[in-house]
Design a protein around this motif. Structure first.
Motif, PDB file in Angstrom:
ATOM      1  N   THR A   1       2.266  -2.216 -11.928  1.00  0.00           N
ATOM      2  CA  THR A   1       2.095  -3.332 -10.954  1.00  0.00           C
ATOM      3  C   THR A   1       1.990  -4.798 -11.941  1.00  0.00           C
ATOM      4  O   THR A   1       1.916  -4.875 -13.024  1.00  0.00           O
ATOM      5  CB  THR A   1       0.988  -3.309 -10.390  1.00  0.00           C
ATOM      6  OG1 THR A   1      -0.296  -3.470 -11.030  1.00  0.00           O
ATOM      7  CG2 THR A   1       0.956  -1.848  -9.463  1.00  0.00           C
ATOM      8  N   LYS A   2       1.987  -5.618 -11.081  1.00  0.00           N
ATOM      9  CA  LYS A   2       1.805  -7.109 -11.656  1.00  0.00           C
ATOM     10  C   LYS A   2       0.605  -7.104 -12.291  1.00  0.00           C
ATOM     11  O   LYS A   2       0.200  -8.140 -13.043  1.00  0.00           O
ATOM     12  CB  LYS A   2       2.196  -8.241 -10.832  1.00  0.00           C
ATOM     13  CG  LYS A   2       1.308  -8.319  -9.617  1.00  0.00           C
ATOM     14  CD  LYS A   2       1.506  -9.535  -8.584  1.00  0.00           C
ATOM     15  CE  LYS A   2       0.535  -9.480  -7.392  1.00  0.00           C
ATOM     16  NZ  LYS A   2       1.090 -10.626  -6.560  1.00  0.00           N
ATOM     17  N   PHE A   3      -0.503  -6.449 -11.922  1.00  0.00           N
ATOM     18  CA  PHE A   3      -1.634  -6.454 -12.548  1.00  0.00           C
ATOM     19  C   PHE A   3      -1.926  -5.774 -13.969  1.00  0.00           C
ATOM     20  O   PHE A   3      -3.087  -5.650 -14.517  1.00  0.00           O
ATOM     21  CB  PHE A   3      -2.848  -5.815 -11.533  1.00  0.00           C
ATOM     22  CG  PHE A   3      -2.662  -6.497 -10.283  1.00  0.00           C
ATOM     23  CD1 PHE A   3      -3.189  -7.984 -10.097  1.00  0.00           C
ATOM     24  CD2 PHE A   3      -1.997  -5.721  -9.195  1.00  0.00           C
ATOM     25  CE1 PHE A   3      -2.913  -8.373  -8.690  1.00  0.00           C
ATOM     26  CE2 PHE A   3      -2.251  -6.305  -8.092  1.00  0.00           C
ATOM     27  CZ  PHE A   3      -2.349  -7.671  -7.794  1.00  0.00           C
TER      28      PHE A   3
ATOM     29  N   GLU B   1       9.726  -0.740 -14.648  1.00  0.00           N
ATOM     30  CA  GLU B   1       9.717  -1.365 -13.729  1.00  0.00           C
ATOM     31  C   GLU B   1       8.221  -2.023 -13.489  1.00  0.00           C
ATOM     32  O   GLU B   1       7.530  -1.362 -13.713  1.00  0.00           O
ATOM     33  CB  GLU B   1       9.903  -0.531 -12.588  1.00  0.00           C
ATOM     34  CG  GLU B   1      11.178   0.297 -12.520  1.00  0.00           C
ATOM     35  CD  GLU B   1      12.467  -0.622 -12.536  1.00  0.00           C
ATOM     36  OE1 GLU B   1      12.399  -1.707 -12.232  1.00  0.00           O
ATOM     37  OE2 GLU B   1      13.447   0.258 -12.653  1.00  0.00           O
ATOM     38  N   VAL B   2       8.232  -3.259 -12.949  1.00  0.00           N
ATOM     39  CA  VAL B   2       6.929  -3.982 -12.635  1.00  0.00           C
ATOM     40  C   VAL B   2       6.880  -4.365 -10.875  1.00  0.00           C
ATOM     41  O   VAL B   2       7.937  -4.947 -10.736  1.00  0.00           O
ATOM     42  CB  VAL B   2       6.555  -5.105 -13.405  1.00  0.00           C
ATOM     43  CG1 VAL B   2       5.259  -5.679 -12.855  1.00  0.00           C
ATOM     44  CG2 VAL B   2       6.574  -4.615 -14.948  1.00  0.00           C
ATOM     45  N   TYR B   3       6.009  -3.731 -10.150  1.00  0.00           N
ATOM     46  CA  TYR B   3       6.065  -4.230  -8.747  1.00  0.00           C
ATOM     47  C   TYR B   3       4.908  -4.990  -8.275  1.00  0.00           C
ATOM     48  O   TYR B   3       3.730  -5.218  -9.154  1.00  0.00           O
ATOM     49  CB  TYR B   3       5.861  -2.570  -8.112  1.00  0.00           C
ATOM     50  CG  TYR B   3       7.074  -2.003  -8.034  1.00  0.00           C
ATOM     51  CD1 TYR B   3       8.075  -1.981  -7.180  1.00  0.00           C
ATOM     52  CD2 TYR B   3       7.243  -0.933  -9.331  1.00  0.00           C
ATOM     53  CE1 TYR B   3       9.263  -1.437  -7.474  1.00  0.00           C
ATOM     54  CE2 TYR B   3       8.371  -0.270  -9.350  1.00  0.00           C
ATOM     55  CZ  TYR B   3       9.584  -0.449  -8.440  1.00  0.00           C
ATOM     56  OH  TYR B   3      10.589   0.285  -8.808  1.00  0.00           O
ATOM     57  N   GLU B   4       5.002  -5.858  -7.271  1.00  0.00           N
ATOM     58  CA  GLU B   4       4.003  -6.727  -6.749  1.00  0.00           C
ATOM     59  C   GLU B   4       2.653  -6.166  -6.112  1.00  0.00           C
ATOM     60  O   GLU B   4       1.429  -6.623  -6.319  1.00  0.00           O
ATOM     61  CB  GLU B   4       4.545  -7.355  -5.665  1.00  0.00           C
ATOM     62  CG  GLU B   4       5.594  -8.484  -6.007  1.00  0.00           C
ATOM     63  CD  GLU B   4       4.924  -9.535  -6.768  1.00  0.00           C
ATOM     64  OE1 GLU B   4       4.076 -10.121  -6.161  1.00  0.00           O
ATOM     65  OE2 GLU B   4       5.491  -9.918  -7.835  1.00  0.00           O
ATOM     66  N   SER B   5       3.001  -4.737  -5.968  1.00  0.00           N
ATOM     67  CA  SER B   5       1.776  -4.011  -5.303  1.00  0.00           C
ATOM     68  C   SER B   5       1.798  -2.728  -5.463  1.00  0.00           C
ATOM     69  O   SER B   5       2.677  -2.259  -5.944  1.00  0.00           O
ATOM     70  CB  SER B   5       1.620  -4.192  -3.881  1.00  0.00           C
ATOM     71  OG  SER B   5       2.584  -3.605  -3.274  1.00  0.00           O
ATOM     72  N   THR B   6       0.527  -1.892  -5.517  1.00  0.00           N
ATOM     73  CA  THR B   6       0.375  -0.520  -5.975  1.00  0.00           C
ATOM     74  C   THR B   6       1.104   0.240  -4.789  1.00  0.00           C
ATOM     75  O   THR B   6       2.013   1.278  -5.305  1.00  0.00           O
ATOM     76  CB  THR B   6      -1.051  -0.066  -5.946  1.00  0.00           C
ATOM     77  OG1 THR B   6      -1.447  -0.761  -6.986  1.00  0.00           O
ATOM     78  CG2 THR B   6      -1.155   1.403  -6.227  1.00  0.00           C
ATOM     79  N   GLU B   7       1.224  -0.256  -3.567  1.00  0.00           N
ATOM     80  CA  GLU B   7       2.059   0.404  -2.651  1.00  0.00           C
ATOM     81  C   GLU B   7       3.304   0.492  -2.937  1.00  0.00           C
ATOM     82  O   GLU B   7       4.043   1.430  -2.611  1.00  0.00           O
ATOM     83  CB  GLU B   7       1.657  -0.416  -1.330  1.00  0.00           C
ATOM     84  CG  GLU B   7       0.064   0.142  -0.692  1.00  0.00           C
ATOM     85  CD  GLU B   7      -0.775  -0.894  -1.397  1.00  0.00           C
ATOM     86  OE1 GLU B   7      -1.972  -0.592  -1.461  1.00  0.00           O
ATOM     87  OE2 GLU B   7      -0.455  -1.901  -2.137  1.00  0.00           O
ATOM     88  N   ALA B   8       4.061  -0.587  -3.259  1.00  0.00           N
ATOM     89  CA  ALA B   8       5.461  -0.757  -3.670  1.00  0.00           C
ATOM     90  C   ALA B   8       5.902   0.363  -4.665  1.00  0.00           C
ATOM     91  O   ALA B   8       6.960   0.857  -4.739  1.00  0.00           O
ATOM     92  CB  ALA B   8       5.799  -2.104  -3.785  1.00  0.00           C
ATOM     93  N   MET B   9       4.935   0.332  -5.869  1.00  0.00           N
ATOM     94  CA  MET B   9       5.136   1.059  -6.944  1.00  0.00           C
ATOM     95  C   MET B   9       5.190   2.454  -6.595  1.00  0.00           C
ATOM     96  O   MET B   9       5.828   3.216  -6.835  1.00  0.00           O
ATOM     97  CB  MET B   9       3.901   0.650  -7.966  1.00  0.00           C
ATOM     98  CG  MET B   9       4.136   1.672  -9.268  1.00  0.00           C
ATOM     99  SD  MET B   9       2.788   1.190 -10.511  1.00  0.00           S
ATOM    100  CE  MET B   9       1.271   1.828  -9.432  1.00  0.00           C
ATOM    101  N   ASP B  10       4.130   2.790  -5.722  1.00  0.00           N
ATOM    102  CA  ASP B  10       3.945   4.294  -5.237  1.00  0.00           C
ATOM    103  C   ASP B  10       5.419   4.829  -4.648  1.00  0.00           C
ATOM    104  O   ASP B  10       5.829   5.911  -4.769  1.00  0.00           O
ATOM    105  CB  ASP B  10       2.899   4.513  -4.583  1.00  0.00           C
ATOM    106  CG  ASP B  10       1.572   4.481  -5.496  1.00  0.00           C
ATOM    107  OD1 ASP B  10       1.570   4.767  -6.923  1.00  0.00           O
ATOM    108  OD2 ASP B  10       0.349   4.313  -4.961  1.00  0.00           O
ATOM    109  N   THR B  11       5.831   3.763  -3.629  1.00  0.00           N
ATOM    110  CA  THR B  11       6.881   4.316  -2.911  1.00  0.00           C
ATOM    111  C   THR B  11       8.066   4.542  -3.731  1.00  0.00           C
ATOM    112  O   THR B  11       8.836   5.538  -3.841  1.00  0.00           O
ATOM    113  CB  THR B  11       7.273   3.205  -1.849  1.00  0.00           C
ATOM    114  OG1 THR B  11       6.173   2.965  -0.828  1.00  0.00           O
ATOM    115  CG2 THR B  11       8.630   3.409  -1.071  1.00  0.00           C
ATOM    116  N   ALA B  12       8.177   3.423  -4.647  1.00  0.00           N
ATOM    117  CA  ALA B  12       9.320   3.839  -5.700  1.00  0.00           C
ATOM    118  C   ALA B  12       9.191   4.959  -6.502  1.00  0.00           C
ATOM    119  O   ALA B  12      10.334   5.483  -6.856  1.00  0.00           O
ATOM    120  CB  ALA B  12       9.508   2.355  -6.640  1.00  0.00           C
TER     121      ALA B  12
END
Length: 250
Positions: A125-127, A181-192
């Motif tokens: 994620t972005k964090f 890959e880097v995602y805006e949120s944990t939720e978006a990352m988990d879906t991917a």
């Protein structure tokens, strides 16, 4: 406070290995040993086609080694055993015949960067900023260095190892090959991740096994190499410089 744990679950041929420690997911020796064991077991389990490696909590993936155990080291052998913990996890990941997918939801430091680097494909994620902080306490990233160098190259690994005070952004980590890959949120990352691993489960396990061997070619000496690196760190942690530095963390 929650108790430390390593827990493993398998569903639809996807095995998820999750570790947690209340001290920012720092990893003491017993948790590292359990983690290495669970990775090896999942790799040998015919019911597992792909492995997800993750940590509990929200904004810290792994703070590296346990400072409590680090401070308590008082002889070289104990130091060697302590630093061998991350070596054993990295080697278990290297030898595992299944793809290991990393899920890095937050900051990762020291040994945690080594664990992320030893995954075969890593989401973040972005964090998820990263830091190799070992030089700050008078040692160096000797054990995790080979894994980090394998992903970032010698230049990238050297940069973050020398600049031990600074967190590097997940974008930097992606540009340099650590994160795919880097995602805006944990939720978006988990879906991917879920879509990604479901797709991996449709591939030929024998092909994946041989691909892992190909990707890790040239690392066959890591059992010996990382053991020697653990000895170096085990000696350095007993130095007057490091002992004095560690007093700040007591």
């Amino acid at each position: 406070m929650s108790d430390p744990y390593v827990k493993t679950t398998t569903e639809n041929a996807i095995t998820t290995i999750e570790f947690f420690h209340p001290a920012h997911n720092s990893l003491p020796g017993d948790i590292l040993a359990k983690l290495a064991s669970e990775i090896t077991a999942a790799g040998n389990d015919d019911a597992t086609k792909v492995i997800i490696l993750k940590s509990g909590g929200e904004r810290t993936f792994c703070a590296g080694a346990s400072f409590k155990e680090l401070i308590a080291i008082d002889d070289e052998k104990t130091g060697e055993i302590f630093f061998s913990g991350f070596a054993n996890v990295i080697n278990a990941m290297r030898k595992c015949p299944k793809f290991i997918i990393g899920r890095v939801q937050g900051k990762t430091v020291g040994g945690g960067v080594g664990v992320a680097s030893a995954t075969d494909y890593c989401f973040a994620t972005k964090f998820a900023s990263i830091k190799l902080s070992e030089l700050n306490i008078g040692i160096g990233p000797f054990v995790v260095g080979p894994a980090v160098e394998r992903k970032l190259g010698l230049s990238g690994m050297s940069q973050i190892a020398i600049n031990a005070n600074e967190f590097y952004s997940p974008e930097w980590a992606k540009e340099n090959g650590l994160f795919a890959e880097v995602y805006e949120s944990t939720e978006a990352m988990d879906t991917a991740i879920q879509l990604f691993v479901e797709n991996l489960c449709t591939y030929n396990p024998e092909a994946i096994k041989h691909m892992k061997e190909m990707f890790w070619s040239g690392c066959e000496n890591w059992d010996e190499l990382l053991a020697e690196r653990a000895k170096i760190s085990g000696k350095l942690v007993l130095s007057a410089f490091t002992k004095e530095t560690l007093k700040r963390f007591k």
